[in-house]
Design a protein around this motif. Structure first.
Motif, PDB file in Angstrom:
ATOM      1  N   ASP A  59     -48.897  69.354  20.550  1.00 63.86           N
ATOM      2  CA  ASP A  59     -50.218  69.191  21.151  1.00 63.86           C
ATOM      3  C   ASP A  59     -50.767  70.544  21.604  1.00 63.86           C
ATOM      4  O   ASP A  59     -50.140  71.587  21.391  1.00 63.86           O
ATOM      5  CB  ASP A  59     -50.180  68.176  22.289  1.00 63.86           C
ATOM      6  CG  ASP A  59     -49.322  68.600  23.466  1.00 63.86           C
ATOM      7  OD1 ASP A  59     -48.935  69.787  23.554  1.00 63.86           O
ATOM      8  OD2 ASP A  59     -49.041  67.745  24.321  1.00 63.86           O
ATOM      9  N   ALA A 112     -45.331  66.061  20.431  1.00 63.97           N
ATOM     10  CA  ALA A 112     -45.904  64.735  20.654  1.00 63.97           C
ATOM     11  C   ALA A 112     -45.712  63.903  19.390  1.00 63.97           C
ATOM     12  O   ALA A 112     -45.389  64.430  18.324  1.00 63.97           O
ATOM     13  CB  ALA A 112     -47.386  64.855  20.992  1.00 63.97           C
ATOM     14  N   ARG A 113     -45.897  62.591  19.521  1.00 62.57           N
ATOM     15  CA  ARG A 113     -45.758  61.719  18.352  1.00 62.57           C
ATOM     16  C   ARG A 113     -46.734  60.553  18.447  1.00 62.57           C
ATOM     17  O   ARG A 113     -47.113  60.127  19.534  1.00 62.57           O
ATOM     18  CB  ARG A 113     -44.332  61.213  18.230  1.00 62.57           C
ATOM     19  CG  ARG A 113     -43.890  60.330  19.351  1.00 62.57           C
ATOM     20  CD  ARG A 113     -42.425  59.929  19.178  1.00 62.57           C
ATOM     21  NE  ARG A 113     -41.994  59.052  20.248  1.00 62.57           N
ATOM     22  CZ  ARG A 113     -41.448  59.434  21.385  1.00 62.57           C
ATOM     23  NH1 ARG A 113     -41.261  60.724  21.611  1.00 62.57           N
ATOM     24  NH2 ARG A 113     -41.100  58.571  22.298  1.00 62.57           N
ATOM     25  N   LEU A 114     -47.127  60.070  17.278  1.00 67.03           N
ATOM     26  CA  LEU A 114     -48.013  58.912  17.159  1.00 67.03           C
ATOM     27  C   LEU A 114     -47.475  58.008  16.062  1.00 67.03           C
ATOM     28  O   LEU A 114     -46.882  58.486  15.096  1.00 67.03           O
ATOM     29  CB  LEU A 114     -49.434  59.346  16.765  1.00 67.03           C
ATOM     30  CG  LEU A 114     -50.252  60.106  17.780  1.00 67.03           C
ATOM     31  CD1 LEU A 114     -51.543  60.601  17.144  1.00 67.03           C
ATOM     32  CD2 LEU A 114     -50.569  59.212  18.959  1.00 67.03           C
ATOM     33  N   PRO A 115     -47.715  56.698  16.165  1.00 70.96           N
ATOM     34  CA  PRO A 115     -47.349  55.821  15.053  1.00 70.96           C
ATOM     35  C   PRO A 115     -48.123  56.224  13.800  1.00 70.96           C
ATOM     36  O   PRO A 115     -49.311  56.565  13.866  1.00 70.96           O
ATOM     37  CB  PRO A 115     -47.770  54.435  15.530  1.00 70.96           C
ATOM     38  CG  PRO A 115     -47.815  54.542  17.026  1.00 70.96           C
ATOM     39  CD  PRO A 115     -48.234  55.953  17.312  1.00 70.96           C
ATOM     40  N   LEU A 116     -47.457  56.216  12.669  1.00 69.84           N
ATOM     41  CA  LEU A 116     -48.067  56.634  11.407  1.00 69.84           C
ATOM     42  C   LEU A 116     -49.384  55.915  11.108  1.00 69.84           C
ATOM     43  O   LEU A 116     -50.354  56.567  10.706  1.00 69.84           O
ATOM     44  CB  LEU A 116     -47.072  56.438  10.262  1.00 69.84           C
ATOM     45  CG  LEU A 116     -47.503  56.936   8.894  1.00 69.84           C
ATOM     46  CD1 LEU A 116     -47.690  58.446   8.908  1.00 69.84           C
ATOM     47  CD2 LEU A 116     -46.484  56.551   7.852  1.00 69.84           C
ATOM     48  N   TYR A 127     -44.956  63.476  14.027  1.00 72.47           N
ATOM     49  CA  TYR A 127     -44.656  64.404  15.117  1.00 72.47           C
ATOM     50  C   TYR A 127     -45.522  65.646  14.966  1.00 72.47           C
ATOM     51  O   TYR A 127     -45.725  66.136  13.865  1.00 72.47           O
ATOM     52  CB  TYR A 127     -43.179  64.793  15.095  1.00 72.47           C
ATOM     53  CG  TYR A 127     -42.269  63.656  15.476  1.00 72.47           C
ATOM     54  CD1 TYR A 127     -41.821  63.516  16.782  1.00 72.47           C
ATOM     55  CD2 TYR A 127     -41.872  62.718  14.531  1.00 72.47           C
ATOM     56  CE1 TYR A 127     -40.980  62.467  17.142  1.00 72.47           C
ATOM     57  CE2 TYR A 127     -41.044  61.661  14.883  1.00 72.47           C
ATOM     58  CZ  TYR A 127     -40.600  61.547  16.186  1.00 72.47           C
ATOM     59  OH  TYR A 127     -39.783  60.504  16.541  1.00 72.47           O
ATOM     60  N   ARG A 130     -43.264  57.539  12.527  1.00 76.33           N
ATOM     61  CA  ARG A 130     -44.093  58.303  13.465  1.00 76.33           C
ATOM     62  C   ARG A 130     -44.442  59.655  12.871  1.00 76.33           C
ATOM     63  O   ARG A 130     -43.731  60.187  12.033  1.00 76.33           O
ATOM     64  CB  ARG A 130     -43.338  58.530  14.773  1.00 76.33           C
ATOM     65  CG  ARG A 130     -42.860  57.284  15.435  1.00 76.33           C
ATOM     66  CD  ARG A 130     -43.625  57.022  16.647  1.00 76.33           C
ATOM     67  NE  ARG A 130     -43.177  55.767  17.256  1.00 76.33           N
ATOM     68  CZ  ARG A 130     -43.809  55.215  18.239  1.00 76.33           C
ATOM     69  NH1 ARG A 130     -44.864  55.789  18.734  1.00 76.33           N
ATOM     70  NH2 ARG A 130     -43.400  54.082  18.737  1.00 76.33           N
ATOM     71  N   GLU A 180     -40.710  51.850  13.463  1.00 77.83           N
ATOM     72  CA  GLU A 180     -41.884  52.278  12.706  1.00 77.83           C
ATOM     73  C   GLU A 180     -41.888  53.791  12.534  1.00 77.83           C
ATOM     74  O   GLU A 180     -41.339  54.519  13.352  1.00 77.83           O
ATOM     75  CB  GLU A 180     -43.178  51.799  13.355  1.00 77.83           C
ATOM     76  CG  GLU A 180     -43.502  52.438  14.675  1.00 77.83           C
ATOM     77  CD  GLU A 180     -44.793  51.907  15.274  1.00 77.83           C
ATOM     78  OE1 GLU A 180     -45.588  51.273  14.569  1.00 77.83           O
ATOM     79  OE2 GLU A 180     -44.994  52.139  16.465  1.00 77.83           O
ATOM     80  N   TRP A 203     -51.695  55.066  12.954  1.00 79.44           N
ATOM     81  CA  TRP A 203     -52.776  55.567  13.797  1.00 79.44           C
ATOM     82  C   TRP A 203     -53.369  56.860  13.259  1.00 79.44           C
ATOM     83  O   TRP A 203     -54.336  57.376  13.817  1.00 79.44           O
ATOM     84  CB  TRP A 203     -52.286  55.831  15.208  1.00 79.44           C
ATOM     85  CG  TRP A 203     -51.900  54.615  15.982  1.00 79.44           C
ATOM     86  CD1 TRP A 203     -51.787  53.335  15.536  1.00 79.44           C
ATOM     87  CD2 TRP A 203     -51.573  54.583  17.362  1.00 79.44           C
ATOM     88  NE1 TRP A 203     -51.393  52.506  16.534  1.00 79.44           N
ATOM     89  CE2 TRP A 203     -51.251  53.253  17.688  1.00 79.44           C
ATOM     90  CE3 TRP A 203     -51.499  55.545  18.350  1.00 79.44           C
ATOM     91  CZ2 TRP A 203     -50.885  52.859  18.966  1.00 79.44           C
ATOM     92  CZ3 TRP A 203     -51.131  55.150  19.625  1.00 79.44           C
ATOM     93  CH2 TRP A 203     -50.834  53.825  19.922  1.00 79.44           C
ATOM     94  N   THR A 204     -52.798  57.399  12.205  1.00 75.47           N
ATOM     95  CA  THR A 204     -53.230  58.688  11.675  1.00 75.47           C
ATOM     96  C   THR A 204     -53.841  58.527  10.290  1.00 75.47           C
ATOM     97  O   THR A 204     -53.824  57.446   9.708  1.00 75.47           O
ATOM     98  CB  THR A 204     -52.037  59.658  11.571  1.00 75.47           C
ATOM     99  OG1 THR A 204     -51.174  59.210  10.518  1.00 75.47           O
ATOM    100  CG2 THR A 204     -51.262  59.730  12.872  1.00 75.47           C
TER     101      THR A 204
END
Length: 71
Positions: free
Chosen positions: A12, A18-22, A9, A7, A5, A24-25
């Motif tokens: 923080d 840091a990274r989050l799944p796309l 980047y 992400r 999936e 979630w943004t």
């Protein structure tokens, strides 16, 4: 793409990467079905088409030829 999936980047507050799944943004644009449906649409069009295809596959005769065979 990480683990199948996309992400996002970012750095923080401590300066670490840091990274989050796309999904979630808010980087990804809104789904048009959700925008037009304004909360009234319970299902997305593409998902309903996939469901219809799966259900049609259940109605299709078995190609294995074992359905009429007696034990």
């Amino acid at each position: 793409m990480t683990w199948g999936e996309d992400r996002v980047y970012f750095y923080d507050d401590a300066g670490r990467l840091a990274r989050l799944p796309l999904p979630w943004t808010d980087v990804v644009p809104d789904d048009p079905t959700m925008v037009v449906g304004a909360g009234r649409a319970h299902f997305r069009y593409d998902d309903l088409c996939r469901l219809a295809d799966l259900l049609a596959g259940l109605d299709a005769p078995s190609s294995g030829g074992n359905a009429d065979r007696e034990c």
